[in-house]
Structures are given as structure tokens and as C-alpha cells.
Design an enzyme around this catalytic site. Structure first.
Site, PDB file in Angstrom:
ATOM      1  N   GLY A 152      87.416  73.789  66.214  1.00 12.50           N
ATOM      2  CA  GLY A 152      88.016  73.121  67.349  1.00 12.50           C
ATOM      3  C   GLY A 152      87.099  72.198  68.111  1.00 12.50           C
ATOM      4  O   GLY A 152      87.514  71.626  69.118  1.00 12.50           O
ATOM      5  N   ASP A 176      74.502  64.763  80.763  1.00  9.84           N
ATOM      6  CA  ASP A 176      75.180  64.118  79.642  1.00  9.84           C
ATOM      7  C   ASP A 176      75.225  62.624  79.905  1.00  9.84           C
ATOM      8  O   ASP A 176      75.105  62.177  81.047  1.00  9.84           O
ATOM      9  CB  ASP A 176      76.607  64.673  79.460  1.00  9.84           C
ATOM     10  CG  ASP A 176      77.080  64.560  78.018  1.00  9.84           C
ATOM     11  OD1 ASP A 176      77.131  63.438  77.489  1.00  9.84           O
ATOM     12  OD2 ASP A 176      77.393  65.602  77.412  1.00  9.84           O
ATOM     13  N   LYS A 215      72.946  72.415  58.507  1.00  7.02           N
ATOM     14  CA  LYS A 215      72.668  71.225  57.700  1.00  7.02           C
ATOM     15  C   LYS A 215      71.177  70.876  57.697  1.00  7.02           C
ATOM     16  O   LYS A 215      70.738  70.012  56.932  1.00  7.02           O
ATOM     17  CB  LYS A 215      73.505  70.049  58.204  1.00  7.02           C
ATOM     18  CG  LYS A 215      74.996  70.249  57.993  1.00  7.02           C
ATOM     19  CD  LYS A 215      75.818  69.136  58.631  1.00  7.02           C
ATOM     20  CE  LYS A 215      77.296  69.342  58.348  1.00  7.02           C
ATOM     21  NZ  LYS A 215      77.826  70.610  58.903  1.00  7.02           N
ATOM     22  N   LYS A 275      76.174  64.157  66.047  1.00  5.89           N
ATOM     23  CA  LYS A 275      76.407  65.212  65.059  1.00  5.89           C
ATOM     24  C   LYS A 275      77.290  64.800  63.886  1.00  5.89           C
ATOM     25  O   LYS A 275      77.381  65.530  62.901  1.00  5.89           O
ATOM     26  CB  LYS A 275      77.046  66.426  65.748  1.00  5.89           C
ATOM     27  CG  LYS A 275      78.449  66.167  66.260  1.00  5.89           C
ATOM     28  CD  LYS A 275      79.077  67.443  66.807  1.00  5.89           C
ATOM     29  CE  LYS A 275      80.519  67.198  67.201  1.00  5.89           C
ATOM     30  NZ  LYS A 275      81.180  68.443  67.672  1.00  5.89           N
TER      31      LYS A 275
END
Length: 615
Positions: free
Chosen positions: A457, A315, A417, A375
């Protein structure tokens, strides 16, 4: 009393002190019965303490000490004394009584009737002291119980819940009664009446001016539980739900929590095939990009259950990655995770092609889960070039590195999407699907993308936003009263992604069944009621209009109609499209040029939407 509990003497030697108290009660019981049998020596008899009496009392005390250890009677907390403890003490007394009768008949030391009397008296003293203490403790906590509470469920769970309320200062409530569909109205449970059925919760709560509802039911189906929660939330009374294990009703196993919005959604249960997932993860090197994010971190938590040899977490956000690594280190120390799993955290940007390639070349992962991406829809609308550079070219870097370094399985997280996208984020995800499906490889790598909708969440999702707005007193903002979205929980999404990974063969796109779409307006109402407020009265819900790039409805259900079902009822699969690598690479050149050169979001978006067309 609080000072006693906090003292080192009590904390370190509590069991010993209770054991000594119980032995003293036994000793005094036998002494009293012995004196009573001799009319308390009021008739001129002389007390002679013979060696037999001394040996007999030593035998009695040692026997009861052994019984305490066997039945663990010195381990229970007096405050939590209940039916199980009465039974345990009763069995302990019966055990001692039987041994003492055999001892007496052999040595003729006591009369048999005296044994019965002494053991019964000791039992009454020991249990009476505990019950008296519990009653005193409950009475001492009744002073500030000005608010009324109602317990849903009058079985074992309801009984335990009531005890938890009266012995725990966190719950300053007076229980007015129970609701239960299977107990007759008027039935008393530990002195509190059954007031009616669960369906009557609204009227009974109003009649008794209830301020708090507790759901305590151990044997209900998922659908029944959801219906009960809906009945409770419709009252706009703050509601908590209790979970516990009946095998041992000690307080450490009783948990009382707020109802989660997930409990109100009609989500199907996930049917995981553990052997299939384990076949490609166990004892393998697994890599997760975007490991600090909501989906990435949950993927890591699920992966370690399958005992990989090494987990490489990638990350660019050092804080979230560090916290996840610390979580795993705690799990190892507490033996909740296998200590021989190597956990490695790497700060790497997927946009750095050479760095990603070096990581893959050095660690040689067998499986790569790609969850790294921007996102947030509105943010990507204002900076489409950033979405293209990170989501599209970053993903291409990861795919290329996997192909070049012999990764056997690559699973990419996509989104609903990406179906007929109208926003930048969805369009970039669709482009990554096309990249994956177009790659020409000599190695037998299995690649797949997994599409699903909103995750409850997750960071920046609607749930935490609504919670914060409710906390601030409102208003709760909804884009449109009719807007609908699909939802699933983070663990559900991660588990299904792993299951879909097993089905990956050759560039498939898997679509997860998200159940029925949920109206965001209804979701806002339920969350307000869960917080104990009335929508529209205590907390306002306000429409603010659709944001740039947003749809009124997502089209995941239409996609499922074009798919065929896998062995898992919640996972559907698209057949791969026939598209060449040269075609996609040409489109990528166009995207790269426009992302590098243009600052016009509208123009970049137009080119992006044109680039992903395949007909």
C-alpha cells in the site's frame, strides 16, 4: 419518516420524546388495569379520583423515570432493538415492580396482582412498539432486495451482521442463510437457516445464486481467518468482513469493510517491546526525514504513541507534510494524542547540506529516523545521477549533521534491494550503508540501518497500481509470471524499525524477517477475486517483462542465513563490516564527479556498481 429523523426536534430531544412515550405507556397500563379491576365501572360504580390515587400515579411515573435513567432505556435506537434491549427493559420493569410491591404493601393502595398486570402490560406495550417499528422499518427496506447474500458465521457476530444488513440501506441484500462449522445444518438464526459449513461456501453460494458474502466471526485465530477469507475469495464473489465489539452491540461499533490484501498474506504478528522503544523515545526530541512518505508518516504516527517531547518532521514535499501535520492537529483536538507533544513541520531538502546541519544544530534531536530517499526502481535507472545526489549524498549530509550535533541515535531505512544490487536504487542504498558503517566519530552515537522488502500500500507500490488497473477493467500487468517479492504492511515495517532502533549499538545492519515471498501473479489473481471478478475471464492478467534493474527474486532470505537473531524473532542483525572512512570518502569523490559530469545512465550505473564492491 426521514424528515422526522432530520428535524431539530427529534435530533435535540429524541431521548425526552422516547421517555415521554414510555411514561405514557406506563400511565395507560395502570389506568387500564384500574378500570379493568372495577369492571370498567359498568356495574354502577362511581369513579372517585382521590389524592391517594393521584399521589400513587405520580410515584409510579417518577419511579419509571428514575428507572429509565438507571437502565438507559431511553437511549436505545428502536431500529436496533435486540436481545440486549429486551433484557435491559426486563430488568427495568422488574426493578419498578419490586419497588411498587413494597409501596403497595405499605400503603395498601393497589392489589398485588394489579401491580404484576400493570407492569407486564407496560413492558409489552413498550417492547412491542419497538419491535413493531423495527419490523416495519425492515419491511419498508425489503422492496429492492433482489440480490442474495450469505453470512459466514452464525454466532453473535452473524446475528448482528444480519440485523445490520436489514436495517441499513447500504446493503440491499436478501440474506439466504448462514454458514457455520459449529451450528447444525437447518438451525434457524432469527428465521434464517444454517445452510452448511464454511468449507461449502463455493457450492452453496452457487446453489443459492449469492451475489455478496459477509464474514462475521468474532472468535477465530489469525490462521483460521486467513483460510476463511481464501475460501471466500476463491469464489470470486464480492466479500466484506465485519468487525465489532460484543460489549456493546450498538451500530456505531459495527464496521463492515472490504477485505484487504494484507488479510490474505501469512504475516507473523509483531511482538513489540514497548518499554524498550519508550526508553529512547519518551520525552525526547525525535526527528524524521522523509516524514511525508509512506514509511516516514507511519513512523511519525507510531512515534507519538510513545510521547516524545518534540517531533520534527522533515520533507521536501509540502503537500504530504502539511496533510500529516493536519492529521496530528485533529488528533490533538479529539484527544487521541497528547496535547503537550510539540509537532514541527519543516520543508528541507536533505541535499542541502548546510540547511540540514542548521536544523540539527537548532533543534538538537536525540533520535533521527532517516526515511527520505528516491525509491522507484525504473525511474532511478533512467536518472542514476539523481539517485546518487539524493540517496547517497543526501544521506551523508544527514549522517554528518547527526554526528556534528550530538544526536545519540540514528536509524536509517534501507532495502532488500541493497543485497547484491542489480539496480541503481539498491546500489545507492548499499552505498549509504557503507557510509554509515565507515564513519569515525568521537561522540557515542548509535547508528544502524534497517533492511526490509516491499511495503503493502505504499505510494507507487504494486497494490494501488493493481487496484487502479482492476477499476479500469484491466488488464492487470505483471512483469513476469514467476517473479516473487517479500511484503509487509506499513505499520509492521514502522514498528519493527522502531524496535530495531533499540538494538542499535555500533553501525549494525538489521534485516527484518519478511516471511515467505509472494508470487506477484498470485497476488494479482487474489486482488481480482477480492474485487468480485474471475481472473482471466473478467479481468486479464498480462505479462510485460522485467523492467530495467529488476530481479526475478529478492535475496533477503539468503541474507538472514548470514545474520544472527536478536531478542525479537522478526529482527536479525549483520555484524558491521570493517571499512575505513578514507576509503569510502575516496569512492564518494568518484561518485560525485561522475554524477555531476556524465549524462550517460549506463556509464553512471557501471561506476556506481563498481564503487560499492567491498572485496
Amino acid at each position: 419518516m426521514e424528515g422526522l429523523y432530520k428535524s431539530k426536534l427529534y435530533q435535540n430531544y429524541r431521548g425526552v420524546l422516547i421517555s415521554l412515550f414510555d411514561l405514557m405507556a406506563v400511565f395507560l397500563s395502570y389506568v387500564f388495569v384500574f378500570f379493568m379491576d372495577n369492571n370498567f365501572f359498568l356495574e354502577g360504580k362511581i369513579l372517585h379520583i382521590t389524592p391517594y390515587i393521584i399521589y400513587g400515579m405520580i410515584f409510579v411515573l417518577v419511579l419509571h423515570l428514575i428507572s429509565q435513567i438507571l437502565f438507559r432505556t431511553h437511549k436505545t435506537l428502536w431500529m436496533y432493538t435486540g436481545p440486549n434491549d429486551v433484557v435491559r427493559y426486563g430488568l427495568s420493569t422488574l426493578f419498578c415492580m419490586v419497588i411498587m410491591l413494597g409501596f403497595t404493601l405499605h400503603f395498601h393502595l393497589f392489589h398485588v396482582s394489579l401491580i404484576f398486570m400493570a407492569e407486564t402490560l407496560a413492558f409489552l406495550i413498550i417492547m412491542g412498539s419497538r419491535l413493531l417499528y423495527r419490523s416495519f422499518n425492515r419491511h419498508s427496506m425489503d422492496v429492492d432486495r433482489k440480490k442474495n447474500a450469505l453470512i459466514i458465521g452464525a454466532g453473535n457476530a452473524g446475528y448482528i451482521m444480519m440485523n445490520e444488513i436489514y436495517r441499513n440501506k447500504r446493503y440491499p441484500f436478501n440474506v439466504v442463510g448462514f454458514l457455520d462449522d459449529y451450528k447444525k445444518k437447518g438451525t434457524l438464526i432469527s428465521g434464517k437457516p444454517v445452510l452448511g459449513t464454511v468449507e461449502e461456501v463455493a457450492s452453496i453460494a452457487k446453489e443459492y445464486q449469492v451475489d455478496q458474502l459477509f464474514i462475521a466471526m468474532s472468535s477465530v485465530t489469525r490462521e483460521q481467518k486467513r483460510h476463511i477469507i481464501e475460501l471466500c475469495t476463491d469464489t470470486s464473489i464480492n466479500t466484506k468482513i465485519m468487525s465489532f465489539t460484543l460489549e456493546n452491540d450498538e451500530p456505531s461499533n459495527v464496521q463492515v469493510e472490504d477485505i484487504k490484501i494484507e488479510d490474505l498474506l501469512n504475516r507473523p504478528s509483531v511482538d513489540l517491546k514497548i518499554d524498550e522503544i519508550g526508553s529512547y523515545i519518551t520525552d525526547k526530541v525525535v526527528c524524521v526525514t522523509g516524514a511525508g512518505g509512506s514509511i516516514g508518516s507511519e513512523l511519525c504516527r507510531q512515534i507519538v504513541h510513545f510521547h516524545p517531547r518534540k517531533l520534527v518532521m522533515i520533507d521536501i514535499n509540502e503537500n504530504t507534510l502539511y496533510m500529516l501535520e493536519q492529521e496530528f492537529m485533529r488528533d490533538k483536538r479529539n484527544h487521541r494524542m497528547a496535547e503537550d507533544i510539540e509537532i514541527l513541520s519543516l520543508i528541507v531538502s536533505i541535499r542541502e547540506r548546510e540547511e540540514i546541519n542548521k536544523v540539527m544544530a537548532y533543534h538538537r534531536p536525540d533520535v533521527v529516523y532517516h526515511a527520505a530517499a528516491h525509491k522507484h526502481v525504473p525511474l532511478m535507472e533512467t536518472r542514476p545521477s539523481e539517485a546518487i545526489l539524493n540517496n547517497v549524498f543526501g544521506t551523508k549530509n544527514v549522517i554528518d549533521a547527526c554526528i556534528e550535533n550530538g544526536v545519540s541515535r540514528f536509524i536509517m531505512i534501507s532495502t532488500d534491494k541493497a543485497v547484491n544490487p542489480t539496480n541503481v536504487m539498491g546500489a545507492t542504498k548499499r552505498m549509504t550503508e557503507l557510509i554509515m558503517q565507515s564513519r569515525e566519530t568521537k561522540s557515542p552515537i548509535k547508528m544502524a540501518a534497517v533492511r526490509f522488502g516491499n511495503v503493502l500500500g505504499s505510494n507507487g507500490s504494486v497494490i494501488p497500481i493493481f487496484k487502479e488497473q482492476i477499476k479500469q477493467g484491466g488488464p492487470v500487468t505483471v512483469t513476469d509470471k514467476n517473479v516473487q517479492r517479500y511484503f509487509m504492511t506499513i505499520p509492521e515495517a514502522a514498528q519493527l524499525v522502531m524496535q530495531a532502533g533499540y538494538y542499535a549499538k555500533h553501525r549494525e545492519i538489521f534485516v527484518l524477517d519478511m516471511g515467505k515471498p509472494v508470487k506477484i501473479w498470485n497476488l494479482a489473481e487474489k486482488m481480482i477475486r477480492l474485487s468480485g471478478y474471475v481472473p482471466g475471464e473478467d479481468i486479464e492478467i498480462k505479462e510485460i517483462g522485467l523492467r530495467p534493474g529488476e530481479k526475478m527474486f529478492e535475496e533477503l532470505s539468503l541474507e538472514i542465513e548470514k545474520c544472527h537473531r536478536t531478542d525479537n524473532d522478526l529482527i536479525f542483525v549483520h555484524e558491521p563490516v570493517n571499512i575505513s572512512q578514507s576509503d569510502i570518502d575516496a569512492r564518494l569523490k568518484t561518485l560525485r564527479r561522475i554524477a555531476d559530469d556524465s549524462m550517460d545512465p549506463k556509464h553512471i550505473k557501471e561506476i556506481l556498481l563498481e564503487t560499492i564492491k567491498c572485496d
